[in-house]
Design a protein around this motif. Structure first.
Motif, mmCIF file in Angstrom:
data_model
loop_
_atom_site.group_PDB
_atom_site.id
_atom_site.type_symbol
_atom_site.label_atom_id
_atom_site.label_comp_id
_atom_site.label_asym_id
_atom_site.label_seq_id
_atom_site.Cartn_x
_atom_site.Cartn_y
_atom_site.Cartn_z
ATOM 1 N N ARG A 118 -66.719 -29.055 3.547
ATOM 2 C CA ARG A 118 -65.807 -27.963 3.191
ATOM 3 C C ARG A 118 -64.348 -28.313 3.445
ATOM 4 N NH1 ARG A 118 -66.726 -22.349 5.238
ATOM 5 N NH2 ARG A 118 -65.572 -21.906 3.312
ATOM 6 N N LEU A 119 -64.073 -29.583 3.710
ATOM 7 C CA LEU A 119 -62.703 -29.977 4.017
ATOM 8 C C LEU A 119 -61.762 -29.838 2.818
ATOM 9 C CD1 LEU A 119 -62.726 -33.078 6.388
ATOM 10 C CD2 LEU A 119 -61.882 -30.770 6.850
ATOM 11 N N LYS A 120 -62.277 -30.023 1.624
ATOM 12 C CA LYS A 120 -61.413 -29.934 0.445
ATOM 13 C C LYS A 120 -60.721 -28.582 0.391
ATOM 14 C CE LYS A 120 -61.345 -30.531 -4.580
ATOM 15 N NZ LYS A 120 -62.164 -30.820 -5.792
ATOM 16 N N GLU A 121 -61.441 -27.520 0.726
ATOM 17 C CA GLU A 121 -60.875 -26.181 0.679
ATOM 18 C C GLU A 121 -60.278 -25.725 2.007
ATOM 19 O OE1 GLU A 121 -64.747 -23.407 0.925
ATOM 20 O OE2 GLU A 121 -65.045 -25.354 -0.017
ATOM 21 N N LEU A 122 -60.730 -26.341 3.123
ATOM 22 C CA LEU A 122 -60.343 -25.833 4.434
ATOM 23 C C LEU A 122 -59.321 -26.675 5.186
ATOM 24 C CD1 LEU A 122 -63.689 -24.514 6.001
ATOM 25 C CD2 LEU A 122 -61.721 -23.177 5.245
ATOM 26 N N ALA A 123 -59.050 -27.903 4.750
ATOM 27 C CA ALA A 123 -58.155 -28.778 5.522
ATOM 28 C C ALA A 123 -56.795 -28.123 5.749
ATOM 29 C CB ALA A 123 -57.998 -30.125 4.818
ATOM 30 N N ASN A 125 -55.355 -29.731 15.033
ATOM 31 C CA ASN A 125 -54.547 -30.955 15.019
ATOM 32 C C ASN A 125 -55.189 -32.088 14.235
ATOM 33 O OD1 ASN A 125 -53.989 -29.946 18.256
ATOM 34 N ND2 ASN A 125 -52.257 -30.215 16.892
ATOM 35 N N ARG A 126 -56.468 -32.321 14.495
ATOM 36 C CA ARG A 126 -57.099 -33.516 13.954
ATOM 37 C C ARG A 126 -58.574 -33.260 13.699
ATOM 38 N NH1 ARG A 126 -59.338 -36.431 18.358
ATOM 39 N NH2 ARG A 126 -58.877 -35.472 20.364
ATOM 40 N N VAL A 127 -59.205 -34.210 13.023
ATOM 41 C CA VAL A 127 -60.593 -33.991 12.623
ATOM 42 C C VAL A 127 -61.355 -35.310 12.618
ATOM 43 C CG1 VAL A 127 -60.165 -34.269 10.141
ATOM 44 C CG2 VAL A 127 -62.019 -32.794 10.891
ATOM 45 N N ASN A 128 -62.629 -35.233 12.999
ATOM 46 C CA ASN A 128 -63.562 -36.356 12.881
ATOM 47 C C ASN A 128 -64.562 -36.013 11.790
ATOM 48 O OD1 ASN A 128 -62.376 -36.681 15.559
ATOM 49 N ND2 ASN A 128 -63.955 -38.202 15.929
ATOM 50 N N VAL A 129 -64.682 -36.882 10.804
ATOM 51 C CA VAL A 129 -65.583 -36.633 9.678
ATOM 52 C C VAL A 129 -66.745 -37.617 9.732
ATOM 53 C CG1 VAL A 129 -65.780 -36.382 7.180
ATOM 54 C CG2 VAL A 129 -63.580 -35.938 8.298
ATOM 55 N N SER A 130 -67.964 -37.114 9.723
ATOM 56 C CA SER A 130 -69.131 -37.989 9.691
ATOM 57 C C SER A 130 -69.235 -38.624 8.307
ATOM 58 C CB SER A 130 -70.407 -37.193 9.987
ATOM 59 O OG SER A 130 -70.349 -36.653 11.287
ATOM 60 N N GLU A 162 -58.103 -34.827 1.207
ATOM 61 C CA GLU A 162 -57.311 -33.628 1.480
ATOM 62 C C GLU A 162 -56.934 -33.558 2.957
ATOM 63 O OE1 GLU A 162 -55.571 -30.153 -0.345
ATOM 64 O OE2 GLU A 162 -56.434 -32.029 -1.101
ATOM 65 N N ALA A 163 -57.847 -33.950 3.822
ATOM 66 C CA ALA A 163 -57.604 -33.860 5.265
ATOM 67 C C ALA A 163 -56.436 -34.735 5.709
ATOM 68 C CB ALA A 163 -58.872 -34.232 6.032
#
Length: 308
Positions: A97-102, A111-116, A143-144
């Motif tokens: 859901r990062l495309k819509e939520l980043a 601040n930051r994100v870890n993506v599997s 996007e993120a």
């Protein structure tokens, strides 16, 4: 005030599982030994209070996890509520859901994100995750990186599945401006002799030796004393970390993390099963902040290195 355990390790990080629900079906995921019951999940106000009290004890770094935290429809509210009490707010996600939520997450205070991201091959990705969403996740990563920094890619390396993709992932990290984290498959001691573990465990020590040899620069992180390797690629320099928790006393000796389960229990170590301390019941029964602090103290004193 900072709380220290009996081994002199400070508790400065809180890892909060928001839900055990997930829209992926990764075959190796153990969900930290929890079972899903949405009715027991902590509410945004309960999470805020927990983080507020934790911040008084020097815990100012929070990571939101799951399950998959973005399946909660109140995820933006949760981020907004706890942002004032922390200096570093991050999240682990499968990226679906990062495309819509980043952007909204960044605006809320993340601040930051870890993506599997366990593979760049659609068929392998589907086999590992149980879903056909690689393109969606890659778009979400794109996007993120516009709004969150850093963006880290978590690749759990598994024998016979994705162990041949490490070089490709290093190149991808350089190309996208992300940081690659290579993660060794982990399990409690009693599970290391299971057929599953023996089949898929891929030791990362040789990989780390290769990275050491290839690196144009090496640094050491404070967290777990992990090394950061800077590798030259066709797309520039890639930043790579190796997470090796198995049989790693250095890793455990430098752990500063407390875990919180989605149903409101403290957990002192990912690999232990006998360390759950309920606090949600106390919260819902009107416990004072002072009493909650005492629960924190008790939990921190329970902490001990898994690999001694």
């Amino acid at each position: 005030m900072v709380l220290y355990d009996r081994f002199g390790r400070p508790a400065t990080n809180l890892r909060i599982s928001l839900t055990q629900d997930c829209n992926f079906r990764c075959f190796f995921c153990h969900r930290e030994g929890q079972h899903f019951n949405a009715s027991l999940e902590l509410t945004p106000s309960e999470i805020e209070r927990l983080v507020r009290v934790a911040s008084r004890l020097g815990i100012r770094k929070v990571k939101l996890t799951g399950g998959e935290p973005t399946v909660r429809n109140d995820i933006l509210e949760i981020v907004r509520r706890i942002r004032p009490y922390v200096v570093d707010l991050s999240m682990t996600t499968n990226g679906s859901r990062l495309k819509e939520l980043a952007k909204p997450l960044a605006e809320a205070g993340l601040n930051r994100v870890n993506v599997s991201l366990h593979s760049l091959k659609p068929d392998v990705y589907r086999r590992i995750t149980g879903v056909d969403m690689l393109d969606t996740v890659l778009e979400g990563i794109g996007e993120a990186v516009k709004y969150l920094s850093p963006v880290k890619l978590n690749m759990t390396v598994m024998r016979g599945l994705n162990d041949g993709e490490i070089r490709d992932m290093v190149e991808f990290a350089a190309k996208t401006g992300t940081i690659l984290q290579l993660i060794e498959l982990e399990a409690p001691m009693e599970m290391t002799e299971t057929r599953f573990f023996r089949k898929y465990f891929y030791p990362l020590k040789p990989v780390e030796e290769w990275l050491e040899e290839m690196a144009v620069e090496t640094r050491e992180r404070r967290m777990h004393r992990r090394k950061k390797y800077f590798i030259h690629t066709d797309h520039g320099v890639a930043e790579v970390e190796v997470v090796r928790a198995m049989h790693n006393t250095v890793f455990c000796a430098n752990c500063t993390r407390l875990r919180v389960t989605s149903d409101g229990k403290f957990k002192t170590c990912l690999l232990r099963k006998d360390d759950l301390i309920d606090f949600a019941t106390a919260l819902r029964n009107g416990v004072s902040d002072g009493e909650l602090v005492e629960i924190f103290r008790r939990v921190v004193l329970m902490r001990e290195p898994y690999w001694k």
